[in-house]
Design a protein around this motif. Sequence first.
Motif, PDB file in Angstrom:
ATOM      1  N   ALA A 162     -15.534  20.382  -5.736  1.00 20.03           N
ATOM      2  CA  ALA A 162     -14.251  20.681  -5.087  1.00 20.03           C
ATOM      3  C   ALA A 162     -14.319  20.315  -3.619  1.00 20.03           C
ATOM      4  O   ALA A 162     -15.400  20.192  -3.039  1.00 20.03           O
ATOM      5  CB  ALA A 162     -13.950  22.163  -5.227  1.00 20.03           C
ATOM      6  N   CYS A 163     -13.138  20.159  -3.013  1.00 23.88           N
ATOM      7  CA  CYS A 163     -13.052  19.908  -1.579  1.00 23.88           C
ATOM      8  C   CYS A 163     -13.516  21.184  -0.850  1.00 23.88           C
ATOM      9  O   CYS A 163     -12.986  22.259  -1.113  1.00 23.88           O
ATOM     10  CB  CYS A 163     -11.617  19.573  -1.201  1.00 23.88           C
ATOM     11  SG  CYS A 163     -11.325  19.588   0.573  1.00 23.88           S
ATOM     12  N   PRO A 164     -14.496  21.079   0.055  1.00 24.69           N
ATOM     13  CA  PRO A 164     -15.001  22.290   0.727  1.00 24.69           C
ATOM     14  C   PRO A 164     -14.005  22.873   1.719  1.00 24.69           C
ATOM     15  O   PRO A 164     -14.204  23.968   2.237  1.00 24.69           O
ATOM     16  CB  PRO A 164     -16.262  21.800   1.440  1.00 24.69           C
ATOM     17  CG  PRO A 164     -16.080  20.336   1.592  1.00 24.69           C
ATOM     18  CD  PRO A 164     -15.199  19.869   0.470  1.00 24.69           C
ATOM     19  N   ARG A 165     -12.898  22.148   1.965  1.00 25.16           N
ATOM     20  CA  ARG A 165     -11.928  22.613   2.957  1.00 25.16           C
ATOM     21  C   ARG A 165     -10.770  23.365   2.291  1.00 25.16           C
ATOM     22  O   ARG A 165     -10.270  24.343   2.830  1.00 25.16           O
ATOM     23  CB  ARG A 165     -11.413  21.389   3.719  1.00 25.16           C
ATOM     24  CG  ARG A 165     -10.880  21.736   5.060  1.00 25.16           C
ATOM     25  CD  ARG A 165     -10.571  20.557   5.920  1.00 25.16           C
ATOM     26  NE  ARG A 165      -9.619  21.057   6.903  1.00 25.16           N
ATOM     27  CZ  ARG A 165      -8.351  20.736   6.911  1.00 25.16           C
ATOM     28  NH1 ARG A 165      -7.862  19.887   6.030  1.00 25.16           N
ATOM     29  NH2 ARG A 165      -7.554  21.271   7.815  1.00 25.16           N
TER      30      ARG A 165
ATOM     31  N   GLN B 135     -15.022  26.779   5.605  1.00 28.92           N
ATOM     32  CA  GLN B 135     -15.517  26.354   4.302  1.00 28.92           C
ATOM     33  C   GLN B 135     -15.027  27.226   3.142  1.00 28.92           C
ATOM     34  O   GLN B 135     -15.013  28.452   3.231  1.00 28.92           O
ATOM     35  CB  GLN B 135     -17.049  26.388   4.326  1.00 28.92           C
ATOM     36  CG  GLN B 135     -17.684  25.729   3.125  1.00 28.92           C
ATOM     37  CD  GLN B 135     -19.189  25.881   3.121  1.00 28.92           C
ATOM     38  OE1 GLN B 135     -19.772  26.323   4.122  1.00 28.92           O
ATOM     39  NE2 GLN B 135     -19.818  25.529   2.021  1.00 28.92           N
ATOM     40  N   VAL B 136     -14.625  26.559   2.043  1.00 25.49           N
ATOM     41  CA  VAL B 136     -14.169  27.265   0.842  1.00 25.49           C
ATOM     42  C   VAL B 136     -15.179  27.039  -0.289  1.00 25.49           C
ATOM     43  O   VAL B 136     -15.539  25.900  -0.575  1.00 25.49           O
ATOM     44  CB  VAL B 136     -12.794  26.726   0.383  1.00 25.49           C
ATOM     45  CG1 VAL B 136     -12.389  27.338  -0.959  1.00 25.49           C
ATOM     46  CG2 VAL B 136     -11.729  27.004   1.433  1.00 25.49           C
ATOM     47  N   ALA B 137     -15.619  28.133  -0.931  1.00 24.37           N
ATOM     48  CA  ALA B 137     -16.442  28.023  -2.140  1.00 24.37           C
ATOM     49  C   ALA B 137     -15.594  28.493  -3.307  1.00 24.37           C
ATOM     50  O   ALA B 137     -14.970  29.550  -3.225  1.00 24.37           O
ATOM     51  CB  ALA B 137     -17.684  28.898  -2.013  1.00 24.37           C
ATOM     52  N   ARG B 138     -15.543  27.722  -4.365  1.00 27.33           N
ATOM     53  CA  ARG B 138     -14.777  28.147  -5.546  1.00 27.33           C
ATOM     54  C   ARG B 138     -15.574  27.786  -6.793  1.00 27.33           C
ATOM     55  O   ARG B 138     -16.389  26.868  -6.778  1.00 27.33           O
ATOM     56  CB  ARG B 138     -13.402  27.488  -5.568  1.00 27.33           C
ATOM     57  CG  ARG B 138     -13.431  25.986  -5.819  1.00 27.33           C
ATOM     58  CD  ARG B 138     -12.644  25.585  -7.062  1.00 27.33           C
ATOM     59  NE  ARG B 138     -13.362  24.574  -7.815  1.00 27.33           N
ATOM     60  CZ  ARG B 138     -12.833  23.445  -8.271  1.00 27.33           C
ATOM     61  NH1 ARG B 138     -11.567  23.186  -8.061  1.00 27.33           N
ATOM     62  NH2 ARG B 138     -13.550  22.593  -8.981  1.00 27.33           N
ATOM     63  N   LEU B 139     -15.313  28.519  -7.875  1.00 25.53           N
ATOM     64  CA  LEU B 139     -16.087  28.247  -9.077  1.00 25.53           C
ATOM     65  C   LEU B 139     -15.494  27.125  -9.909  1.00 25.53           C
ATOM     66  O   LEU B 139     -16.214  26.286 -10.416  1.00 25.53           O
ATOM     67  CB  LEU B 139     -16.183  29.511  -9.942  1.00 25.53           C
ATOM     68  CG  LEU B 139     -17.161  30.582  -9.487  1.00 25.53           C
ATOM     69  CD1 LEU B 139     -17.141  31.765 -10.437  1.00 25.53           C
ATOM     70  CD2 LEU B 139     -18.582  30.008  -9.427  1.00 25.53           C
ATOM     71  N   ALA B 140     -14.166  27.141 -10.074  1.00 27.94           N
ATOM     72  CA  ALA B 140     -13.558  26.201 -11.020  1.00 27.94           C
ATOM     73  C   ALA B 140     -12.078  26.048 -10.733  1.00 27.94           C
ATOM     74  O   ALA B 140     -11.500  26.857 -10.010  1.00 27.94           O
ATOM     75  CB  ALA B 140     -13.757  26.718 -12.442  1.00 27.94           C
ATOM     76  N   PRO B 141     -11.455  25.020 -11.320  1.00 29.54           N
ATOM     77  CA  PRO B 141      -9.986  24.951 -11.216  1.00 29.54           C
ATOM     78  C   PRO B 141      -9.339  26.090 -12.011  1.00 29.54           C
ATOM     79  O   PRO B 141      -9.924  26.577 -12.986  1.00 29.54           O
ATOM     80  CB  PRO B 141      -9.633  23.593 -11.818  1.00 29.54           C
ATOM     81  CG  PRO B 141     -10.852  23.073 -12.473  1.00 29.54           C
ATOM     82  CD  PRO B 141     -12.027  23.874 -12.037  1.00 29.54           C
TER      83      PRO B 141
END
Length: 257
Positions: A63-66, A90-96
């Motif tokens: 994913a885009c870190p922004r 910074q953004v951390a995400r698991l999944a769409p």
Amino acid sequence: MARMYGDDLPRVQRRIARWLGSAMDLVYPPQCVACRAALDAELPSRPFCALCRRQLEALRCPACPRCGVTRAASTPACPTCAGQRFRFGQVARLAPYEGAWREVVLRMKHVANEPLAWGVAGLLAEACQEAFAESPPDVVVPIPMFWRRRIVRRISSADVLATAISRRLAKPCALRGLIRQRHTQPQGDLSPRERRANVRGAFRARTPRELWQRRVLLVDDVLTTGATLNETAKVLRQAGATEIQVAVVARTDDPRA
Ligand SMILES: [Zn+2]
Ligand SMILES: [Zn+2]
């Protein structure tokens, strides 16, 4: 003597924890937190069964870190967030936010599915440890619910996620660092412009002393337009936070977002 106890203590604790764990497994045989299938005590996919874990893993992608939308690491610029200004870093995400992950996020909102919420929280905590290894947060803060909704729901996914992350990173969790001081419409039914208006002035920093000069990790279950995260990041900055990071379970890839 003290030294010996010091060296032995973790081993003793581990043994007791293992013994308690096996005793609990006899009384409550372990189940997959998503589908409730019986689990082998040593299954590496725990607390999910192998099938549920496979389904969830299959949808994970870079994913885009922004802004958190799905984007191959090799793509130089992100069309979703190019030209957009965020108050968080910074953004951390698991999944769409689709398929099995969408279902999991919706189910986590019900108190009966609390074990599932903790299972997902464990996965997000793992991802945060990796994503923020270079610049770990000083304090973890969940996006709050309005108190009335909290009483009705009896569980807040964001609280569960923030607690699990703070334990994993060994950083304090300010569960009431922010409060939602009025009811807001569910963001899902609104346009991006309406979403910004809906959350404007809705949050207040309750414990500014815990946020002053701190790098704060804001935690929520879903990120859509980022209107709520932007507004809360603004409030945290006004309270003296120096940097805002974000962790979410899922991010919608809707091009309107
Ligand atoms: Zn399962
Ligand atoms: Zn982006």
